[in-house]
Motif scaffolding. Sequence first.
Motif, short mmCIF file in Angstrom:
data_model
loop_
_atom_site.label_atom_id
_atom_site.label_comp_id
_atom_site.label_asym_id
_atom_site.label_seq_id
_atom_site.Cartn_x
_atom_site.Cartn_y
_atom_site.Cartn_z
N ARG A 196 7.80 1.48 3.33
CA ARG A 196 7.05 2.69 3.03
C ARG A 196 5.98 2.43 1.97
NH1 ARG A 196 10.00 8.12 2.15
NH2 ARG A 196 7.88 8.79 2.66
N ARG A 197 6.28 1.54 1.01
CA ARG A 197 5.28 1.23 0.00
C ARG A 197 4.03 0.63 0.64
NH1 ARG A 197 4.95 0.20 -5.50
NH2 ARG A 197 6.47 1.89 -5.63
N TYR A 198 4.23 -0.20 1.64
CA TYR A 198 3.10 -0.80 2.33
C TYR A 198 2.24 0.28 2.99
CZ TYR A 198 0.49 -3.41 5.86
OH TYR A 198 -0.51 -3.92 6.66
N GLY A 199 2.90 1.24 3.66
CA GLY A 199 2.15 2.31 4.32
C GLY A 199 1.40 3.18 3.33
N SER A 200 2.05 3.56 2.24
CA SER A 200 1.37 4.41 1.26
C SER A 200 0.22 3.66 0.59
CB SER A 200 2.37 4.90 0.20
OG SER A 200 2.91 3.82 -0.53
N SER A 201 0.36 2.35 0.45
CA SER A 201 -0.73 1.56 -0.13
C SER A 201 -1.94 1.52 0.79
CB SER A 201 -0.24 0.14 -0.43
OG SER A 201 -1.27 -0.65 -0.96
N LEU A 202 -1.69 1.46 2.09
CA LEU A 202 -2.81 1.53 3.03
C LEU A 202 -3.58 2.83 2.86
CD1 LEU A 202 -1.24 0.16 6.36
CD2 LEU A 202 -3.13 -0.86 5.09
N TRP A 203 -2.85 3.94 2.75
CA TRP A 203 -3.50 5.23 2.60
C TRP A 203 -4.23 5.32 1.26
CZ3 TRP A 203 -5.03 9.18 5.38
CH2 TRP A 203 -5.36 10.37 4.74
N ASP A 204 -3.58 4.86 0.20
CA ASP A 204 -4.19 4.93 -1.13
C ASP A 204 -5.47 4.10 -1.21
OD1 ASP A 204 -2.20 6.60 -2.00
OD2 ASP A 204 -1.03 5.01 -2.96
N SER A 205 -5.57 3.05 -0.41
CA SER A 205 -6.75 2.19 -0.44
C SER A 205 -7.87 2.73 0.43
CB SER A 205 -6.39 0.77 0.01
OG SER A 205 -6.03 0.75 1.38
N GLY A 206 -7.66 3.88 1.07
CA GLY A 206 -8.69 4.48 1.90
C GLY A 206 -8.66 4.06 3.36
N GLN A 207 -7.65 3.29 3.78
CA GLN A 207 -7.56 2.83 5.17
C GLN A 207 -6.75 3.85 5.97
OE1 GLN A 207 -6.84 -1.54 5.56
NE2 GLN A 207 -6.70 -1.49 3.32
N ALA A 208 -7.36 4.99 6.20
CA ALA A 208 -6.64 6.12 6.78
C ALA A 208 -6.12 5.82 8.19
CB ALA A 208 -7.55 7.35 6.81
N GLN A 209 -6.97 5.29 9.05
CA GLN A 209 -6.54 5.03 10.42
C GLN A 209 -5.47 3.95 10.46
OE1 GLN A 209 -7.51 6.82 13.25
NE2 GLN A 209 -5.76 5.69 14.07
N ALA A 210 -5.63 2.93 9.64
CA ALA A 210 -4.62 1.86 9.59
C ALA A 210 -3.29 2.42 9.11
CB ALA A 210 -5.09 0.73 8.68
N ALA A 211 -3.32 3.33 8.13
CA ALA A 211 -2.09 3.94 7.63
C ALA A 211 -1.42 4.77 8.72
CB ALA A 211 -2.38 4.79 6.41
N LEU A 212 -2.22 5.54 9.47
CA LEU A 212 -1.67 6.36 10.54
C LEU A 212 -1.02 5.49 11.61
CD1 LEU A 212 -1.47 9.29 11.70
CD2 LEU A 212 -3.55 8.78 12.97
N ASP A 213 -1.70 4.43 12.01
CA ASP A 213 -1.14 3.53 13.03
C ASP A 213 0.13 2.87 12.53
OD1 ASP A 213 -3.30 4.14 14.61
OD2 ASP A 213 -4.42 2.32 14.09
N TYR A 214 0.15 2.51 11.24
CA TYR A 214 1.34 1.86 10.71
C TYR A 214 2.53 2.82 10.68
CZ TYR A 214 4.66 -0.14 7.47
OH TYR A 214 5.83 -0.60 6.91
#
Length: 741
Positions: A478-496
């Motif tokens: 989950r930390r990896y996913g939230s880090s994707l979102w926090d870094s602005g990679q919205a689509q990558a976070a959604l896919d993950y």
Amino acid sequence: MVVGRAETVKHYAAPRAAVSWPYLVGRIPRQADCFQNRGAVGSLGAAVAEGGTAVLCQVLAGTGGVGKTQLAAHHARTAWQAGRVDLLVWVTAATREAIITSYATAGTIVLGADPDRPEQAAEEFLAWLEPKPSPIGSGSTGCRWMVVLDDLIDPADLRSLWPPADNPLGQTLVTTRRRDAVLTSGSRRRLEVGLFTEAEARTYLTAALTAHGRTDPPEHIHALARDLGRFPLALAQAAAYLNNARFNEADPQAGFLPIGCPSSCPQPCTRAECVTYRKQLADGARPLDDVLPEPAALPDDQAATVAAAWFLSIDRANNLRPAGLARPMLQLTAMLDPNGIPITVLTSPPALTHLTEQRTTHEQKQVPAQVTAEDAVGALRALHRLSLLDITTDPGSTSTHRTVRVHNLIQRTVRDPLAPDRYGRLARTAADALLAAWPHGTGLDVVAEGDVLRANAAVLVQHSEGALYTTAAHPILRRYGSSLWDSGQAQAALDYYRHLADAAHQRLGPAHPDCLAARTSLAHLSGHMGDTAGATAALQKLSEQMLQWLGPDRSQTLHTRYLLAHWCGETLGAPLAVTALEQVRADQKLALGPDDSDTLSTLHLLAHWRREADDAVGAIADGEQLVRDQTRLRGSGHHNTLAARSHLAAARAAAGDERAAVTEYEKILAGKLRLFSPDHPEVLDARRLLASYRWKAGETTDAVNALAAVLADEERIMAHDHARISRTRGLLEEWLAVLEP
């Protein structure tokens, strides 16, 4: 021991008359097929030439398999064939005894030294290499010599055996995996031999394959070179494997078969192609040795496979002080990003516990002392000395910038022999170490550190995801996913999160809290990405399931109700959101307490929806209370405090004080830029709101320019059909229409 060179040695003065110059002692390894005249060849030649009349001992250092011996052989052979050397001595320097034997052979041949006294003969030879004041025939060697010490394993083996460094007629060339400081003292110069460049790797692999009549597409050859990390030995062995293998199309899982398989084989086989080989190479369940030649089929007189080339180095590093730590440290690094692992991860408490438990020594069996951070850094230095990894900054640094690099094939070699249970424990230890090193907060420095840690988490998840599920999902997922979102990679976070929800459902079951949490995050992110109706429906279902499976007072259940209230407001209207949030907050205060972060988050959201419901007085009251609470608990610069101030400014603007909102939002935007990257959704939202307040305050030109800049950045970062972009574009068009004459 060899006698000191300062003592009198009887037979040093002149060579035997029977010697016919030039003379070669030992054997120069043959040149490899498709030898690359790479940049390192020029670097070596330039380094030797730079020495002028002073001898510079060149030490070619690098990990096993990068081509050090071939570079030394090319240099020696070129000098020999050009007539620049009268005496060339090629020494296989794996042991001190081997070095003495080679020197003694040279002394016997050149000086007529006693072959039955090898140490004395070796000393006479070294004394003969010393510069003499007189010309040849009167006590001087008078000949141009080169000594190549190939594959030096232990620098201590050369103690008192270094060729003289002050003879202008001599050259010394050493190849070694070691990087010890003693190898660069005095006139010795170390030249790092690394990987092929991309161009060199492509050229080599193309030549090695086309030499056997292969016609693989260039893009496949280039992709294979990248997969092999531009590692010279791996490229050579992969080419040999491909040139001597066929592929059974009827049974892809069987891998490659040797050419010349029995005629009774029921299925037709085709010559192996790069694209198929790459799939087999990427199969983490298949050991690396399975897709490389057997020892009898190695190319270019090679003695070991890629994997075996490093085993000796690992053993040597493990015996260096602090003894017994290099191997478990290398195993830990093998689970993480080859391009850079922060020192803080490898010295974190979980890493130190791992090193303590896995320490191996040859000393008397006893419970090992707790390994310290200094010991862990010492293990990294030992691995660096054996060229098994690179430390790119001071290993004592606490910086989380990429500091430790390990070639991906070394990692693969270390991981392959691990038993499944050992592999699983190691993967979870690596995950624990990442979490321990992951900083808290949202500042720019934290975001930068998160980028490095996220890259490590991505590698860990890629090859060890299954090991991160036991009775629960490891928090790193989950930390990896939230880090994707926090870094602005919205689509990558959604896919993950979509993948995480599916994986948790399969591995843990639908009622497991971690599965429900992943589904909640997926629904929430879907709403942010524009699917508000889908988010509302998904959260409604999740809320009902959590009430049934987890109970009404669990923080996870209350959090899902909080998210549901928000997305109900987006889809069904603000009054419904206000009513739902008031009930959620009342339940949270009872179950969690008034200062709990979730309770405060609900007050934050409630202030927003009161404003949307045109309850300016209630929104201001909630906003003021929230600012007081967040400042008291977290400080004025915290993200949550800035968010509270943002809602309070919006409430006051809604009450008619737009100028105050502009002033406040300029400060809020500056604060968010200190916390987030410029492309983060929260920064984009703050810029859009500031533009809106400027418009309402009558600063129309500045507002239009600011909103146009936001739209350009949103179109660059997000999909063009995103609801956020549509809203921004629609608002900009509306403003432009108003400004038209």
